[in-house]
Design a protein around this motif. Sequence first.
Motif: not given
Length: 236
Positions: A148-149, A192-194, A201-202, A210-212
């Motif tokens: 995911y990262p 969160d938009w950065m 993954l926070r 969602f981050s992925a």
Amino acid sequence: MIGRLWKAECLKIRRKGFWFLAVLGPFGVVALQAVNYGLRKDYLLAQSEDDWGYYLANVGAFTPLALVLGIAILTSFLASIENETNAWKQLMALPVSKAGVYLAKFAVLACLLLVSSALLAGFALAHGLFLDLGGAVPYGDLFRRSFYPFFAALPILALQLWAATVSQNQATPITVGVLGVILTLTAHDLPDWMIWKWPTLRNGWDEPLFSALLGIAAGSLLVLAGMADFARRDVK
């Protein structure tokens, strides 16, 4: 055409240390935990009833930093191959499109990072088994913390490659990379938009997927923007 460009880029990075860096990153992340658990294993095992989960969380804490730092180094190295040999004009004299060249470079870098993610999963699993953490191996969590990262970091890769390919001086993308590392270190304070927060993954939804997904979407847009900008520029 893309296949030929891919092969050409792969040939360029041979014996340049790219694969060494791709292995060194995940190995270094797991080696840090080997030292950590080697020095205070009993203390760490007492911190949680879920030994595997706590161990993978410790591994995952260092993954975003290693990933962002690796992106900065790899993109700078890849662009410097063309700069040092003054090969941009020779490359563009061939019957290839600028957009194709740019896409091939991005694909090679993404492949290197994907291999690093796979190696991270393998090294973390091997070390976890060596520690005899007990219980069933949480393969789902291992996959999430390993891959995911990478997906979340795709916009960072696209941005760094864009900066590296259009800059006359590699000091500019290196500066961007250093700032990215600093922002990743302080990710818990970022909105969160950065994009530099996404590899951690926070997010406000408390959902790593969602981050992925954001990374894949934003990365695709930035790659297209970088391709369009690179295609219209004069070669160096």
